[in-house]
Design a protein around this motif. Structure first.
Motif, mmCIF file in Angstrom:
data_model
loop_
_atom_site.group_PDB
_atom_site.id
_atom_site.type_symbol
_atom_site.label_atom_id
_atom_site.label_comp_id
_atom_site.label_asym_id
_atom_site.label_seq_id
_atom_site.Cartn_x
_atom_site.Cartn_y
_atom_site.Cartn_z
ATOM 1 N N VAL A 1 0.903 -1.060 0.126
ATOM 2 C CA VAL A 1 0.070 -0.081 0.108
ATOM 3 C C VAL A 1 0.885 1.194 -0.167
ATOM 4 O O VAL A 1 0.592 2.194 -0.740
ATOM 5 N N LEU A 2 1.882 1.139 0.977
ATOM 6 C CA LEU A 2 2.852 2.517 0.990
ATOM 7 C C LEU A 2 3.402 2.786 -0.518
ATOM 8 O O LEU A 2 3.621 3.717 -0.863
ATOM 9 N N ARG A 3 3.817 1.545 -1.285
ATOM 10 C CA ARG A 3 4.255 1.512 -2.612
ATOM 11 C C ARG A 3 3.417 2.310 -3.358
ATOM 12 O O ARG A 3 3.707 3.167 -4.107
ATOM 13 N N LEU A 4 2.059 1.752 -3.351
ATOM 14 C CA LEU A 4 1.299 2.532 -4.230
ATOM 15 C C LEU A 4 0.733 3.885 -3.886
ATOM 16 O O LEU A 4 0.750 4.754 -4.894
ATOM 17 N N VAL A 5 0.923 4.330 -2.650
ATOM 18 C CA VAL A 5 0.665 5.445 -2.453
ATOM 19 C C VAL A 5 1.853 6.464 -3.104
ATOM 20 O O VAL A 5 1.555 7.405 -3.768
ATOM 21 N N PHE A 6 3.093 6.136 -2.883
ATOM 22 C CA PHE A 6 4.112 6.505 -3.453
ATOM 23 C C PHE A 6 4.151 6.571 -5.031
ATOM 24 O O PHE A 6 4.515 7.731 -5.707
ATOM 25 N N LEU A 7 3.688 5.715 -5.491
ATOM 26 C CA LEU A 7 3.437 5.546 -6.928
ATOM 27 C C LEU A 7 2.453 6.547 -7.589
ATOM 28 O O LEU A 7 2.720 7.177 -8.525
ATOM 29 N N CYS A 8 1.248 6.710 -6.640
ATOM 30 C CA CYS A 8 0.392 7.608 -7.204
ATOM 31 C C CYS A 8 1.018 9.130 -7.028
ATOM 32 O O CYS A 8 0.223 9.977 -7.876
ATOM 33 N N CYS A 9 1.794 9.328 -6.352
ATOM 34 C CA CYS A 9 2.529 10.882 -6.172
ATOM 35 C C CYS A 9 3.789 10.808 -6.707
ATOM 36 O O CYS A 9 4.862 11.625 -6.196
ATOM 37 N N HIS A 10 4.060 10.161 -7.816
ATOM 38 C CA HIS A 10 5.227 10.253 -8.514
ATOM 39 C C HIS A 10 5.502 11.731 -9.259
ATOM 40 O O HIS A 10 4.525 12.360 -9.732
ATOM 41 N N PRO A 11 6.940 12.117 -8.932
ATOM 42 C CA PRO A 11 6.846 13.385 -9.516
ATOM 43 C C PRO A 11 6.566 13.911 -10.942
ATOM 44 O O PRO A 11 6.409 15.138 -11.291
ATOM 45 N N ALA A 12 6.452 12.956 -11.849
ATOM 46 C CA ALA A 12 6.141 13.134 -13.141
ATOM 47 C C ALA A 12 4.702 13.517 -13.309
ATOM 48 O O ALA A 12 4.291 13.983 -14.465
ATOM 49 N N LEU A 13 3.890 13.452 -12.135
ATOM 50 C CA LEU A 13 2.461 13.718 -12.302
ATOM 51 C C LEU A 13 2.171 15.274 -11.781
ATOM 52 O O LEU A 13 2.986 15.544 -10.814
ATOM 53 N N THR A 14 1.103 16.021 -12.053
ATOM 54 C CA THR A 14 0.665 17.166 -11.516
ATOM 55 C C THR A 14 -0.095 16.823 -10.173
ATOM 56 O O THR A 14 -0.442 15.697 -10.027
ATOM 57 N N PRO A 15 -0.078 17.865 -9.211
ATOM 58 C CA PRO A 15 -0.559 17.769 -8.232
ATOM 59 C C PRO A 15 -2.153 17.259 -8.180
ATOM 60 O O PRO A 15 -2.631 16.395 -7.481
ATOM 61 N N GLU A 16 -2.711 17.848 -9.177
ATOM 62 C CA GLU A 16 -4.179 17.539 -9.583
ATOM 63 C C GLU A 16 -4.257 16.069 -9.632
ATOM 64 O O GLU A 16 -5.265 15.313 -9.452
ATOM 65 N N SER A 17 -3.246 15.461 -10.683
ATOM 66 C CA SER A 17 -3.520 13.993 -11.161
ATOM 67 C C SER A 17 -2.963 13.359 -10.033
ATOM 68 O O SER A 17 -3.764 12.116 -9.789
ATOM 69 N N ARG A 18 -2.160 13.752 -9.158
ATOM 70 C CA ARG A 18 -1.620 12.631 -8.058
ATOM 71 C C ARG A 18 -2.910 12.539 -6.972
ATOM 72 O O ARG A 18 -3.128 11.603 -6.625
ATOM 73 N N ALA A 19 -3.614 13.876 -7.084
ATOM 74 C CA ALA A 19 -4.823 13.606 -5.929
ATOM 75 C C ALA A 19 -5.809 12.561 -6.749
ATOM 76 O O ALA A 19 -6.434 11.684 -5.880
ATOM 77 N N ALA A 20 -6.156 12.815 -7.832
ATOM 78 C CA ALA A 20 -7.177 11.893 -8.546
ATOM 79 C C ALA A 20 -6.692 10.495 -8.691
ATOM 80 O O ALA A 20 -7.385 9.504 -8.183
ATOM 81 N N LEU A 21 -5.580 10.175 -8.844
ATOM 82 C CA LEU A 21 -5.125 8.855 -8.968
ATOM 83 C C LEU A 21 -4.954 8.201 -7.447
ATOM 84 O O LEU A 21 -5.238 7.126 -7.133
ATOM 85 N N THR A 22 -4.539 9.017 -6.438
ATOM 86 C CA THR A 22 -4.569 8.660 -5.134
ATOM 87 C C THR A 22 -6.183 8.071 -4.747
ATOM 88 O O THR A 22 -6.015 7.022 -4.080
ATOM 89 N N LEU A 23 -6.970 8.756 -5.060
ATOM 90 C CA LEU A 23 -8.414 8.434 -4.565
ATOM 91 C C LEU A 23 -8.905 7.379 -5.385
ATOM 92 O O LEU A 23 -9.653 6.490 -4.869
ATOM 93 N N ARG A 24 -8.479 7.303 -6.773
ATOM 94 C CA ARG A 24 -9.000 6.032 -7.276
ATOM 95 C C ARG A 24 -8.303 4.750 -6.884
ATOM 96 O O ARG A 24 -8.921 3.874 -6.731
ATOM 97 N N LEU A 25 -7.012 4.783 -6.863
ATOM 98 C CA LEU A 25 -6.074 3.586 -6.453
ATOM 99 C C LEU A 25 -6.016 3.169 -5.033
ATOM 100 O O LEU A 25 -6.165 2.128 -4.554
#
Length: 437
Positions: A117-141
């Motif tokens: 799960v922690l790996r997944l959280v960090f993956l969703c917040c990868h620096p290649a993504l924008t903050p908005e995309s990080r938020a959406a992907l975190t909520l999704r996955l």
């Protein structure tokens, strides 16, 4: 018939609850095995569909989470078996499906945590993504929310939100993002990104930037759940506990932030008996854990300091019991630790309460008027301080400007009401007019 309907409803609720609680672990484990977040999510969704089809007729399994995991792994193996070029991967997956992962070598010199799960959280917040995309992907996955729920929370079209999430996953693929935790300084930086995304989600739920609703409780509650999860996964990080404390303490006030008509209620006017005592206890407990880690030399930052400020409000039985001098002092420290215009605006409020409105105006006057763009924050705080100073003519102008800037209907109603209160006060008493702060 009614009994069957009740049973079906209970089963559907059980499936939803299991999915919300276990989807992050499910997607995380599948991503670790397949190294493909898209495939992992598809397999997890297939398992969910299978549950929706089978559980109503066969009953809820004794271990729903294990059932979902086993079903998803089996479908993954079946799918890969059909691909001639991936036979070697099939053997690896079958081996992983039969055996638990070996315990990691706990070397004190290695900054690594084996947790999907922690790996997944960090993956969703990868620096290649924008903050908005990080938020959406975190909520999704990680949050397990549907695209429809996420779009509704952020007032976006479902199709647009779906495209944003798809683009985010594509970006991760193109960036060849590894499903591994960063280490050392990289991990610390990424942990900051993870906390920032959770805080962004909470703030959007706690005080919506646009739309008709003053709050979106579902988003705030999901952010609190993510913060608790992160605190469990990174128990030695005081800022993580500080973030949990901050969200729990602020979230405890949500029921009191609107009246019976749904209109916003300011903090000082709230019925504190409506504050959620469980969330207050959780928040204060998380703050104590952060303090204990800090006492052992672990550094703290803006989340811990903001939580300490929120705790001052939580400990005050009445608004008039609030220790504003202590809050002002904490904001002074926060301004040094995490300087920025938002902190200065809040520091102006604290100094205005602790030392008088002129002191607050002096802090606010030092803020660049363009630093927050068209945000209503600066004029709304200025209006409050001016009204407290008895300068009602200027207060009306400030509240009116703030109301024109906000995109949230509830906030606009509140600001217009405060402008009207200043007009009424102006009619009842003489206004001293502009004064030097």
């Amino acid at each position: 018939m009614p009994e069957a309907s009740t049973s079906d409803t209970a089963t559907a609720e059980a499936i939803t609850a299991t999915w919300r609680a276990e989807s992050a672990r499910l997607v995380g484990a599948l991503t670790r095995m397949t190294r493909n977040v898209d495939l992992a999510e598809d397999l997890a969704q297939d398992a969910l569909v299978a549950a929706l089809e089978q559980w109503p007729g066969h009953g809820i399994p004794g271990n729903p989470a294990a059932w979902l995991m086993t079903t998803a792994k089996r479908r993954g193996i079946d799918q890969i078996r059909r691909a001639e070029t991936l036979r070697r991967k099939t053997a690896e997956l079958e081996h992983q499906a039969r055996e638990e992962d070996p315990m990691p070598d706990l070397d004190a010199q290695v900054d690594h945590i084996e947790d999907d799960v922690l790996r997944l959280v960090f993956l969703c917040c990868h620096p290649a993504l924008t903050p908005e995309s990080r938020a959406a992907l975190t909520l999704r996955l990680v949050g397990g929310l549907t695209t429809t729920e996420i779009a509704r929370g952020f007032l976006a079209a479902e199709s647009a939100m779906g495209q944003r999430i798809s683009r985010a996953k594509k970006t991760l693929t193109e960036a060849r993002a590894e499903f591994e935790l960063p280490v050392g300084a990289d991990r610390e930086k990424r942990l900051d990104d993870v906390m920032a995304v959770i805080y962004l989600i909470f703030n959007e739920g706690y005080s919506a930037t646009a739309g008709d609703d003053w709050m979106r409780p579902d988003l705030a509650q999901e952010a609190m759940r993510l913060a608790r999860m992160l605190a469990d996964l990174a128990p030695d990080e005081p800022e993580v506990h500080g973030l949990q404390a901050l969200l729990e303490l602020q979230g405890s006030r949500m029921a009191a932030r609107t009246d019976e008509d749904g209109e916003p209620v300011l903090l000082e006017d709230q019925d504190r008996s409506r504050w959620d005592e469980l969330l207050v206890r959780r928040g204060l407990g998380a703050l104590r854990r952060a303090e204990a880690l800090a006492a052992r030399g672990r550094p703290v930052g803006r989340y811990y300091l903001q939580a300490a400020i929120a705790a001052q409000h939580a400990r005050a039985a009445r608004a008039e019991d609030t220790d504003w001098r202590a809050i002002a002092g904490l904001y002074d420290v926060l301004a040094q630790a995490a300087p920025g215009p938002v902190v200065e605006v809040n520091r102006a409020v604290a100094h205005g309460r602790a030392f008088g409105p002129d002191a607050g105006l002096a802090v606010l006057d030092a803020v660049d008027p363009d630093a927050l763009g068209d945000s209503p924050a600066v004029p709304s705080v200025r209006g409050d301080l001016l009204a407290r100073a008895g300068r009602h003519t200027e207060a009306v102008e400030a509240f009116t400007e703030a109301a024109s800037r906000t995109r949230n209907a509830g906030e606009r109603t509140l600001l217009e009401r405060r402008a009207q209160e200043s007009r009424e006060a102006l009619g009842q008493a003489g206004d001293p007019g502009p004064q030097l702060g």
